[in-house]
Enzyme design. Structure first.
Site, PDB file in Angstrom:
ATOM      1  N   TRP A 110       0.832  -1.216   0.000  1.00  0.00           N
ATOM      2  CA  TRP A 110       0.000   0.000   0.000  1.00  0.00           C
ATOM      3  C   TRP A 110       0.857   1.252   0.000  1.00  0.00           C
ATOM      4  O   TRP A 110       0.494   2.250  -0.623  1.00  0.00           O
ATOM      5  CB  TRP A 110      -1.011  -0.016   1.146  1.00  0.00           C
ATOM      6  CG  TRP A 110      -2.085  -1.033   0.910  1.00  0.00           C
ATOM      7  CD1 TRP A 110      -2.335  -2.166   1.618  1.00  0.00           C
ATOM      8  CD2 TRP A 110      -3.062  -1.023  -0.162  1.00  0.00           C
ATOM      9  NE1 TRP A 110      -3.384  -2.867   1.065  1.00  0.00           N
ATOM     10  CE2 TRP A 110      -3.846  -2.192  -0.027  1.00  0.00           C
ATOM     11  CE3 TRP A 110      -3.327  -0.159  -1.222  1.00  0.00           C
ATOM     12  CZ2 TRP A 110      -4.898  -2.500  -0.894  1.00  0.00           C
ATOM     13  CZ3 TRP A 110      -4.373  -0.470  -2.105  1.00  0.00           C
ATOM     14  CH2 TRP A 110      -5.138  -1.618  -1.928  1.00  0.00           C
ATOM     15  N   ASP A 180      -1.944   6.566   6.234  1.00  0.00           N
ATOM     16  CA  ASP A 180      -3.011   5.713   5.707  1.00  0.00           C
ATOM     17  C   ASP A 180      -3.286   4.670   6.787  1.00  0.00           C
ATOM     18  O   ASP A 180      -2.499   3.752   6.997  1.00  0.00           O
ATOM     19  CB  ASP A 180      -2.544   5.054   4.407  1.00  0.00           C
ATOM     20  CG  ASP A 180      -3.555   4.056   3.856  1.00  0.00           C
ATOM     21  OD1 ASP A 180      -4.620   3.851   4.489  1.00  0.00           O
ATOM     22  OD2 ASP A 180      -3.286   3.478   2.784  1.00  0.00           O
ATOM     23  N   LYS A 204     -12.590  -1.872   5.978  1.00  0.00           N
ATOM     24  CA  LYS A 204     -11.804  -2.796   6.785  1.00  0.00           C
ATOM     25  C   LYS A 204     -12.339  -2.794   8.216  1.00  0.00           C
ATOM     26  O   LYS A 204     -12.796  -3.811   8.722  1.00  0.00           O
ATOM     27  CB  LYS A 204     -10.320  -2.419   6.801  1.00  0.00           C
ATOM     28  CG  LYS A 204      -9.610  -2.156   5.450  1.00  0.00           C
ATOM     29  CD  LYS A 204      -9.943  -3.061   4.373  1.00  0.00           C
ATOM     30  CE  LYS A 204      -9.205  -3.001   3.047  1.00  0.00           C
ATOM     31  NZ  LYS A 204      -8.254  -2.026   2.702  1.00  0.00           N
TER      32      LYS A 204
HETATM   33  C1  LIG Z   1      -7.676  -1.505   1.362  1.00  0.00           C
HETATM   34  C2  LIG Z   1      -6.605  -0.492   1.499  1.00  0.00           C
HETATM   35  C3  LIG Z   1      -6.486   0.590   0.607  1.00  0.00           C
HETATM   36  C4  LIG Z   1      -7.376   0.757  -0.623  1.00  0.00           C
HETATM   37  O1  LIG Z   1      -8.685   0.985  -0.309  1.00  0.00           O
HETATM   38  P1  LIG Z   1      -9.759   1.247  -1.462  1.00  0.00           P
HETATM   39  O2  LIG Z   1     -10.963   1.628  -0.692  1.00  0.00           O
HETATM   40  O3  LIG Z   1      -9.920  -0.013  -2.230  1.00  0.00           O
HETATM   41  O4  LIG Z   1      -9.260   2.359  -2.307  1.00  0.00           O
HETATM   42  C5  LIG Z   1      -5.480   1.508   0.820  1.00  0.00           C
HETATM   43  N1  LIG Z   1      -4.642   1.396   1.866  1.00  0.00           N
HETATM   44  C6  LIG Z   1      -4.731   0.375   2.735  1.00  0.00           C
HETATM   45  C7  LIG Z   1      -3.765   0.315   3.875  1.00  0.00           C
HETATM   46  C8  LIG Z   1      -5.709  -0.595   2.583  1.00  0.00           C
HETATM   47  O5  LIG Z   1      -5.795  -1.609   3.453  1.00  0.00           O
END
Ligand SMILES: *Cc1c(COP(=O)(O)O)cnc(C)c1O
Length: 368
Positions: A110, A180, A204
């Site tokens: 990521w 993030d 998540k």
């Molecule tokens: C799932 C995830 C993303 C991407 O999320 P989307 O909603 O599909 O854009 C980005 N960063 C992390 C750490 C993730 O777990």
């Protein structure tokens, strides 16, 4: 699916990384309120986002999130669309503030995706990378090589695919820290004041897909690049209470129910204790034998995403099929790393982890 003597329960234990399991209490409440929300005579899905009912729902969601994460008045909360992936672009568009450089710490898949997008807008300096050890650790801050004039420093504080988590908050001084937190937000208390910006996709640890939460220090706003689309401009969204256009209303409502559920559980300190107990159960088991293994440095192991491999990868298929037959679902690892991954977010009860460990031990005995 092969017939199994063991019938899965009505609800499986879903270890998927995202969209992920949600609290059953939240789903039940949403079901109860689905057709006629609070005597409004309609569903939340059918409400105008400008109407008093939905405005109250959004305001309560924000108030509960602020209370849960103890978000100070210095920080704005935005409920936006486009997932965390769109934030990979929105963050540089808003936070470069006339600067040209961004520092990144690269801890995995990521991080790499965020870096690739940021390069479209700025010069990227990778201050530290864990690629030398296949992304199995978090580089110590003392080893970071930061640039002097970075507009901000970006980390992915929980790498969902590699299962690597920051268990500490970096100190970047005057340089805003951006994180993030998609896959571990609300799994533990957050020192929000230490961050310039936090973002997290909802699917998540918060609720359904379609929503991304942005928590941003207000003094960083108002300097978006001139070509920034209005819906991506944090300042404009903040002034419009995240309703510059139609927000993902039903996702905001479900996120609000989750925030309430977390408060009712006792808040993030209690949630963290529960998550530590769950993760400990699984890692202790992984470390107690040599049929399964987790590659991540102990001090950097994620409490939310636990990748593991079988000693003999030829057994992967059988492992997954038998697990599935017992209602232990979505354990297949990410295609980029293979093996297995158990995501054990807030909504996964300890019973799910116990059932997984019991199955793993049974499978090990049958094949060791
Ligand atoms: C799932 C995830 C993303 C991407 O999320 P989307 O909603 O599909 O854009 C980005 N960063 C992390 C750490 C993730 O777990």
């Amino acid at each position: 699916m092969a017939a199994s003597p063991i019938k899965p329960a009505a609800r499986i234990f879903n270890f998927g990384a995202g969209p992920a399991t949600m609290p059953v209490e939240v789903l039940e409440k949403a079901k109860w309120e689905l057709v006629n929300w609070h005597d409004a005579g309609m569903s939340v899905m059918e409400m105008s986002h400008r109407g008093r009912e939905f405005i109250a729902i959004a305001a309560e969601a924000e108030a509960n999130l602020r209370e849960l994460a103890k978000i100070p008045a210095s920080h704005k909360v935005l409920f936006l669309q486009g997932g965390a992936t769109l934030q990979f672009s929105a963050v540089p568009m808003n936070l470069l503030r006339g600067g040209k450089n961004i520092d990144f710490v690269n801890t995995g898949e990521w991080s790499k995706k965020a870096i690739a997008e940021a390069k479209k807008f700025a010069q990227v300096n990778v201050a530290a990378s864990a690629e030398d050890r296949k992304f199995t650790y978090v580089p110590k801050q003392s080893a970071w090589k930061r640039s002097k004039d970075a507009a901000y420093l970006h980390i992915c504080s929980n790498e969902t695919i590699g299962g690597v988590e920051f268990h500490w908050t970096p100190d970047t001084g005057e340089t805003p820290l951006v994180a993030d937190m998609s896959s571990h937000i609300l799994s533990r208390p957050i020192e929000v004041a230490k961050y310039g910006l936090i973002y997290a996709g909802a699917q998540k640890n918060i609720g359904p897909a379609g929503l991304v939460v942005v928590i941003v220090r207000e003094d960083l706003l108002g300097h978006a690049l001139p070509d920034t689309p209005n819906v991506l401009d944090y300042k404009l969204q903040s002034e419009a209470d995240s309703m510059l256009n139609t927000p993902p209303t039903f996702s905001v409502y479900l996120a609000g129910l989750t925030f309430k559920w977390l408060l009712d559980r006792g808040g993030l300190a209690q949630v963290e204790r529960d998550n530590i107990a769950k993760a400990k159960r699984l890692y202790d088991y992984l470390d107690s034998q040599d049929f399964y293994a987790n590659p991540v440095a102990r001090e950097d192991r994620s409490r939310m995403n636990v990748p593991f491999t079988l000693r003999d990868a030829a057994l992967d298929k059988e492992f997954l099929a038998e697990a599935e037959a017992r209602g232990l679902s979505q354990l297949k690892g990410h295609r980029s790393v293979g093996g297995m991954r158990a995501s054990i977010y807030n909504a996964m009860p300890i019973e799910g982890v116990e059932a997984l460990v019991a199955f793993m031990e049974e499978f090990r005995r049958a094949h060791a």
